[in-house]
Design a protein around this motif. Structure first.
Motif, PDB file in Angstrom:
ATOM      1  N   GLU A  91       0.875  -1.175   0.000  1.00  0.00           N
ATOM      2  CA  GLU A  91       0.000   0.000   0.000  1.00  0.00           C
ATOM      3  C   GLU A  91       0.911   1.224   0.000  1.00  0.00           C
ATOM      4  O   GLU A  91       1.720   1.392   0.908  1.00  0.00           O
ATOM      5  CB  GLU A  91      -0.881  -0.026   1.248  1.00  0.00           C
ATOM      6  CG  GLU A  91      -2.009   0.955   1.231  1.00  0.00           C
ATOM      7  CD  GLU A  91      -3.111   0.582   0.253  1.00  0.00           C
ATOM      8  OE1 GLU A  91      -3.814   1.499  -0.192  1.00  0.00           O
ATOM      9  OE2 GLU A  91      -3.268  -0.612  -0.063  1.00  0.00           O
ATOM     10  N   PRO A  93       2.179   5.278   0.165  1.00  0.00           N
ATOM     11  CA  PRO A  93       1.766   6.464   0.919  1.00  0.00           C
ATOM     12  C   PRO A  93       0.775   7.270   0.069  1.00  0.00           C
ATOM     13  O   PRO A  93       0.646   7.028  -1.139  1.00  0.00           O
ATOM     14  CB  PRO A  93       3.073   7.234   1.118  1.00  0.00           C
ATOM     15  CG  PRO A  93       4.032   6.685   0.130  1.00  0.00           C
ATOM     16  CD  PRO A  93       3.578   5.307  -0.218  1.00  0.00           C
ATOM     17  N   GLU A  94       0.101   8.194   0.675  1.00  0.00           N
ATOM     18  CA  GLU A  94      -0.877   9.003  -0.066  1.00  0.00           C
ATOM     19  C   GLU A  94      -0.243   9.729  -1.244  1.00  0.00           C
ATOM     20  O   GLU A  94      -0.825   9.823  -2.311  1.00  0.00           O
ATOM     21  CB  GLU A  94      -1.559  10.027   0.861  1.00  0.00           C
ATOM     22  CG  GLU A  94      -2.620   9.429   1.752  1.00  0.00           C
ATOM     23  CD  GLU A  94      -3.750   8.753   0.983  1.00  0.00           C
ATOM     24  OE1 GLU A  94      -4.297   9.368   0.038  1.00  0.00           O
ATOM     25  OE2 GLU A  94      -4.062   7.603   1.324  1.00  0.00           O
ATOM     26  N   ILE A  95       0.969  10.230  -1.047  1.00  0.00           N
ATOM     27  CA  ILE A  95       1.650  11.022  -2.068  1.00  0.00           C
ATOM     28  C   ILE A  95       3.015  10.416  -2.375  1.00  0.00           C
ATOM     29  O   ILE A  95       3.767  10.065  -1.465  1.00  0.00           O
ATOM     30  CB  ILE A  95       1.839  12.490  -1.604  1.00  0.00           C
ATOM     31  CG1 ILE A  95       0.497  13.156  -1.301  1.00  0.00           C
ATOM     32  CG2 ILE A  95       2.647  13.299  -2.630  1.00  0.00           C
ATOM     33  CD1 ILE A  95      -0.438  13.313  -2.477  1.00  0.00           C
ATOM     34  N   LYS A 125       9.681   8.528  -2.661  1.00  0.00           N
ATOM     35  CA  LYS A 125       8.863   8.839  -1.491  1.00  0.00           C
ATOM     36  C   LYS A 125       9.034  10.276  -1.035  1.00  0.00           C
ATOM     37  O   LYS A 125       8.283  10.763  -0.213  1.00  0.00           O
ATOM     38  CB  LYS A 125       9.163   7.867  -0.353  1.00  0.00           C
ATOM     39  CG  LYS A 125      10.567   7.969   0.182  1.00  0.00           C
ATOM     40  CD  LYS A 125      10.825   6.971   1.295  1.00  0.00           C
ATOM     41  CE  LYS A 125      12.231   7.143   1.779  1.00  0.00           C
ATOM     42  NZ  LYS A 125      13.039   6.002   1.795  1.00  0.00           N
ATOM     43  N   GLN A 144       3.871  15.470  -8.489  1.00  0.00           N
ATOM     44  CA  GLN A 144       3.283  14.840  -7.309  1.00  0.00           C
ATOM     45  C   GLN A 144       2.245  13.852  -7.812  1.00  0.00           C
ATOM     46  O   GLN A 144       1.457  14.167  -8.690  1.00  0.00           O
ATOM     47  CB  GLN A 144       2.628  15.900  -6.427  1.00  0.00           C
ATOM     48  CG  GLN A 144       1.966  15.329  -5.190  1.00  0.00           C
ATOM     49  CD  GLN A 144       1.434  16.447  -4.311  1.00  0.00           C
ATOM     50  OE1 GLN A 144       2.195  17.106  -3.625  1.00  0.00           O
ATOM     51  NE2 GLN A 144       0.134  16.650  -4.353  1.00  0.00           N
ATOM     52  N   ARG A 146      -0.862  11.269  -6.719  1.00  0.00           N
ATOM     53  CA  ARG A 146      -1.828  10.902  -5.676  1.00  0.00           C
ATOM     54  C   ARG A 146      -1.934   9.369  -5.647  1.00  0.00           C
ATOM     55  O   ARG A 146      -2.897   8.769  -6.133  1.00  0.00           O
ATOM     56  CB  ARG A 146      -3.162  11.592  -5.930  1.00  0.00           C
ATOM     57  CG  ARG A 146      -3.061  13.111  -5.754  1.00  0.00           C
ATOM     58  CD  ARG A 146      -4.386  13.849  -5.774  1.00  0.00           C
ATOM     59  NE  ARG A 146      -5.305  13.463  -6.838  1.00  0.00           N
ATOM     60  CZ  ARG A 146      -5.240  13.921  -8.097  1.00  0.00           C
ATOM     61  NH1 ARG A 146      -4.300  14.778  -8.462  1.00  0.00           N
ATOM     62  NH2 ARG A 146      -6.125  13.515  -8.983  1.00  0.00           N
ATOM     63  N   GLY A 148      -2.260   7.241  -3.121  1.00  0.00           N
ATOM     64  CA  GLY A 148      -3.322   6.666  -2.289  1.00  0.00           C
ATOM     65  C   GLY A 148      -4.621   6.528  -3.062  1.00  0.00           C
ATOM     66  O   GLY A 148      -5.282   5.486  -3.011  1.00  0.00           O
ATOM     67  N   GLU A 149      -4.986   7.560  -3.817  1.00  0.00           N
ATOM     68  CA  GLU A 149      -6.199   7.496  -4.652  1.00  0.00           C
ATOM     69  C   GLU A 149      -6.065   6.427  -5.731  1.00  0.00           C
ATOM     70  O   GLU A 149      -7.021   5.703  -6.021  1.00  0.00           O
ATOM     71  CB  GLU A 149      -6.461   8.852  -5.326  1.00  0.00           C
ATOM     72  CG  GLU A 149      -6.982   9.917  -4.400  1.00  0.00           C
ATOM     73  CD  GLU A 149      -7.222  11.225  -5.152  1.00  0.00           C
ATOM     74  OE1 GLU A 149      -7.652  11.193  -6.325  1.00  0.00           O
ATOM     75  OE2 GLU A 149      -6.945  12.287  -4.560  1.00  0.00           O
ATOM     76  N   GLN A 152      -6.596   3.071  -4.158  1.00  0.00           N
ATOM     77  CA  GLN A 152      -8.022   2.856  -3.867  1.00  0.00           C
ATOM     78  C   GLN A 152      -8.800   2.514  -5.133  1.00  0.00           C
ATOM     79  O   GLN A 152      -9.775   1.778  -5.092  1.00  0.00           O
ATOM     80  CB  GLN A 152      -8.626   4.088  -3.204  1.00  0.00           C
ATOM     81  CG  GLN A 152      -8.204   4.252  -1.771  1.00  0.00           C
ATOM     82  CD  GLN A 152      -8.801   5.518  -1.137  1.00  0.00           C
ATOM     83  OE1 GLN A 152      -9.279   6.413  -1.817  1.00  0.00           O
ATOM     84  NE2 GLN A 152      -8.750   5.564   0.191  1.00  0.00           N
ATOM     85  N   TYR A 174      -3.948  11.747 -12.043  1.00  0.00           N
ATOM     86  CA  TYR A 174      -3.345  11.614 -10.716  1.00  0.00           C
ATOM     87  C   TYR A 174      -2.049  12.413 -10.573  1.00  0.00           C
ATOM     88  O   TYR A 174      -1.351  12.297  -9.575  1.00  0.00           O
ATOM     89  CB  TYR A 174      -3.073  10.151 -10.405  1.00  0.00           C
ATOM     90  CG  TYR A 174      -4.321   9.313 -10.305  1.00  0.00           C
ATOM     91  CD1 TYR A 174      -5.112   9.362  -9.167  1.00  0.00           C
ATOM     92  CD2 TYR A 174      -4.710   8.485 -11.352  1.00  0.00           C
ATOM     93  CE1 TYR A 174      -6.271   8.611  -9.080  1.00  0.00           C
ATOM     94  CE2 TYR A 174      -5.870   7.733 -11.272  1.00  0.00           C
ATOM     95  CZ  TYR A 174      -6.652   7.795 -10.138  1.00  0.00           C
ATOM     96  OH  TYR A 174      -7.789   7.039 -10.047  1.00  0.00           O
TER      97      TYR A 174
END
Length: 181
Positions: A91, A93-95, A125, A144, A146, A148-149, A152, A174
Motif C-alpha cells: 500500500e 503512501p498518499e503522495i 517517497k 506529485q 496521488r 493513495g487514490e 483505492q 493523478y
C-alpha cells in the motif's frame, strides 16, 4: 575502469544486456556471481569478489542485491528485460513523487507516466530524491502523484528493496506539477 564505471557496467549487464559478458539471468533476474566475474574479466573489466562486494555495499541507490550466500546477484529494479524480481506488493503512501526533465513534460501531460523501456514507472517517497532523479534528465521537473487514490482505484504498487516505489502506469488525472528547479 573506475569503480563508478564498473558499477555502471554491472547495471547494464544485470538490467539490460547480460549477453555482453556471455551470461544469462534466471526468471527472477539473478546471475551467478562467478559467471558474472568471469564474464566481466574476459570482457576486459578487472573485477574480483572483493570489488563486487564493495560496489554493492557502497552504491548510494542500492541498485544490487546478493542472495544469502553471495553466490547470486541481481539488480533490484530498472530492468528493460522481462524478469520477475519478486517485488512485494504494498500500500503506497498518499503522495509519491516523480522527477523528470523539462523536455518530457508535454508527453507526460498527454499520456501520464509510462515505463518506456523499463518494466515499471519509478516513483520516489520524497521531493528531494525526485529533484535529484529529474536532474539526470536536464532541467528537473517534479510531479506529485496521488498514489493513495490510485491504490483505492485498484492500481497495484510495489516497493523495491532499495525503497523505490514502482507501478505500471500513472494516468494524467493523478499527476500535478509541483516543482520546476
Amino acid at each position: 575502469m573506475s569503480e563508478k564505471e564498473t558499477s555502471k557496467f554491472i547495471s547494464l549487464i544485470l538490467r539490460h544486456k547480460p549477453e555482453v559478458v556471455g551470461i544469462t539471468l534466471d526468471e527472477h533476474g539473478w546471475a551467478d556471481v562467478k559467471e558474472l566475474l568471469d564474464g566481466m574479466n574476459h570482457a576486459g573489466t578487472a573485477i574480483d569478489m572483493q570489488l563486487l562486494q564493495k560496489i554493492v555495499a557502497d552504491d548510494e541507490k542500492q541498485r544490487y542485491s546478493f542472495n544469502e550466500d553471495k553466490t547470486l546477484i541481481r539488480a533490484n529494479q530498472g530492468h528493460s528485460i522481462p524478469v520477475d524480481v519478486e517485488l512485494e506488493k504494498k500500500e503506497p503512501p498518499e503522495i509519491l513523487y516523480h522527477g523528470t526533465g523539462e523536455k518530457y513534460v508535454d508527453s507526460i501531460m498527454n499520456q501520464g507516466l509510462v515505463p518506456k523501456s523499463r518494466l515499471y514507472v519509478h516513483l520516489s517517497k520524497d521531493y528531494d530524491t525526485a529533484v535529484k532523479v529529474g536532474s539526470r534528465h536536464g532541467k528537473p521537473v517534479v510531479f506529485q502523484i496521488r498514489a493513495g487514490e490510485m491504490a483505492q482505484a485498484g492500481t497495484e504498487f510495489y516497493l523495491s528493496v532499495n525503497g523505490v516505489w514502482l507501478t505500471k502506469h500513472v494516468p494524467v488525472e493523478y499527476l500535478e506539477i509541483i516543482g520546476r528547479e
